[in-house]
Write a protein that holds these residues in place. Structure first.
Motif, short mmCIF file in Angstrom:
data_model
loop_
_atom_site.label_atom_id
_atom_site.label_comp_id
_atom_site.label_asym_id
_atom_site.label_seq_id
_atom_site.Cartn_x
_atom_site.Cartn_y
_atom_site.Cartn_z
N ALA A 38 33.72 38.07 45.75
CA ALA A 38 32.48 38.45 46.42
C ALA A 38 32.39 39.97 46.47
N ALA A 39 31.24 40.47 46.90
CA ALA A 39 31.03 41.92 46.96
C ALA A 39 32.03 42.62 47.86
N ASP A 40 32.53 41.93 48.89
CA ASP A 40 33.51 42.55 49.79
C ASP A 40 34.94 42.44 49.29
N GLY A 41 35.12 41.85 48.09
CA GLY A 41 36.45 41.74 47.49
C GLY A 41 37.17 40.45 47.80
N LEU A 264 35.14 41.35 34.32
CA LEU A 264 33.84 42.02 34.47
C LEU A 264 33.61 42.31 35.94
N ALA A 265 33.03 43.47 36.22
CA ALA A 265 32.63 43.81 37.58
C ALA A 265 31.18 44.27 37.58
N LEU A 266 30.47 43.89 38.62
CA LEU A 266 29.09 44.32 38.83
C LEU A 266 29.06 45.50 39.79
N ALA A 271 32.98 40.60 41.16
CA ALA A 271 33.79 40.68 39.94
C ALA A 271 34.28 39.30 39.55
N LEU A 272 34.70 39.19 38.30
CA LEU A 272 35.24 37.94 37.79
C LEU A 272 36.35 38.23 36.80
N ALA A 273 37.19 37.24 36.61
CA ALA A 273 38.20 37.29 35.55
C ALA A 273 38.57 35.86 35.20
N VAL A 287 31.54 30.68 28.60
CA VAL A 287 32.12 30.64 29.94
C VAL A 287 31.67 31.85 30.76
N LEU A 288 31.60 33.00 30.12
CA LEU A 288 31.16 34.20 30.83
C LEU A 288 29.70 34.07 31.27
N ALA A 289 28.86 33.57 30.39
CA ALA A 289 27.44 33.41 30.74
C ALA A 289 27.28 32.45 31.91
N ARG A 290 27.99 31.33 31.87
CA ARG A 290 27.87 30.36 32.95
C ARG A 290 28.42 30.90 34.26
N THR A 291 29.48 31.68 34.20
CA THR A 291 30.05 32.25 35.42
C THR A 291 29.10 33.26 36.04
N LEU A 292 28.47 34.08 35.21
CA LEU A 292 27.50 35.04 35.72
C LEU A 292 26.29 34.33 36.34
N GLU A 293 25.88 33.24 35.73
CA GLU A 293 24.80 32.44 36.33
C GLU A 293 25.22 31.94 37.71
N ARG A 294 26.45 31.46 37.81
CA ARG A 294 26.97 31.00 39.11
C ARG A 294 26.95 32.12 40.14
N MET A 295 27.11 33.37 39.67
CA MET A 295 27.10 34.53 40.56
C MET A 295 25.69 35.00 40.88
#
Length: 324
Positions: A38-41, A264-266, A271-273, A287-295
């Motif tokens: 999450a944004a707060d880490g 990747l970090a926004l 962030a995600l890994a 997988v990256l596209a779907r994870t970003l959608e989830r975010m």
């Protein structure tokens, strides 16, 4: 006499992150682990066990580039982006590597990365068609190795052993990785380019990328993040997902690694890994596209990332489909 034995406990089987669907039939599955911060880490979402250590491979390059800056080498812009790159071997990238070598009084033979073809298949085909052979400068890590040699010359450090884990530069890299990841490195291996490779957990890797985008302006970490985001074509190449993402998602910092690692970090600190267990890099985009959608990310680039067709008779007959 009766003997007893205890069977070893098998680790949990990682979940399926993507399916290979051909002609409507699931012919394969790719398993792995994933984390979203999450944004707060804080850890917001996980699949598998992202607390286990992995070798991030080239996803560690931003940390290696930050170590070069901390050691005193003054790099910026395209040169700094290339230091953190897994470049495709495109002409403009190789031109800059050669220019940097010349600027620091280095020769291509000084590089200790192995000779290789360009990473991008289109560039590799053109390279071979021109009758050229593998070279050290065309190896995708040559920008990083050039900067490492340059900082050794700057500090009077030995150049012949710059890839030794006990070298002052590599000890500094270890420090930067541990600080950024917020955890100790449990193992050090050797990457494909010959450089020391520090293991961290996927949670630590996501935390490291988050720390780079949130670092104060002027710090080594922020300088690396800013250079990569301003010049993504030098980090990857014009036909590579990391470039697409950093061009089309303002403020995003993205870097893949061999054996199917992605971090990747926004800019807001999310962030995600993730890591695909079998190392299939073809799975990274979906997988990256779907994870970003989830975010909650909404951008046309996600459809481009997710598109991973399977061909039959030169026609599209299926796809790799994320199950995240």
């Amino acid at each position: 006499m009766t003997s007893t034995s205890t069977a070893p406990i098998s680790p949990a089987v990682p979940p399926v992150l993507a399916e290979v669907v051909r002609s409507g039939f699931v012919e394969g599955r790719h398993r792995g682990s994933l984390v979203i911060l999450a944004a707060d880490g804080s850890v917001e979402f996980t699949l598998g066990d992202p607390s286990l250590p992995v070798f991030p491979r080239s996803s560690n390059k931003p940390m290696q580039a930050a170590a070069v800056l901390r050691a005193g080498l003054d790099l910026a812009g395209e040169r700094l982006a290339l230091t953190a790159a897994s470049h495709s071997g495109e002409g403009f990238q190789l031109e800059l590597v050669r220019k940097m070598l010349a600027e620091y009084g280095l020769r291509e033979s000084d590089l200790q990365c192995p000779p290789d073809l360009p990473l991008d298949p289109v560039e590799a085909e053109s390279y071979l068609a021109a009758g050229r052979d593998r070279e050290r400068v065309t190896m995708n890590c040559s920008g990083k190795h050039t900067a490492m040699l340059a900082v050794c010359a700057l500090n009077g450090w030995p150049a012949d052993s710059y890839l030794d884990p006990s070298h002052p530069l590599q000890r500094l890299v270890l420090t930067v990785v541990e600080e950024a990841a917020g955890e100790r490195v449990p193992a050090v291996g050797t990457d494909g380019c010959g450089a020391p490779l520090m293991a961290v957990s996927l949670v630590g890797l996501a935390r490291a990328f988050r720390s780079f985008v949130l670092a104060p302006e002027g710090t080594a970490e922020r300088r690396v993040a800013d250079a990569m985001r301003a010049h993504p074509e030098y980090v990857a190449g014009n036909r590579r997902p990391d470039t697409w993402l950093m061009r089309e998602l303002p403020g995003a910092l993205s870097k893949m690694g061999a054996e199917a690692v992605q971090a990747l970090a926004l800019p807001d600190g999310r962030a995600l890994a993730f890591k695909i267990d079998d190392g299939a890099t073809r799975v990274l985009g979906p997988v990256l596209a779907r994870t970003l959608e989830r975010m909650g990310v909404d951008s046309p680039v996600l459809a481009r990332l997710a598109d991973s067709p399977l061909l039959g008779g030169a026609e599209r007959v299926g796809e790799i489909r994320a199950t995240v």
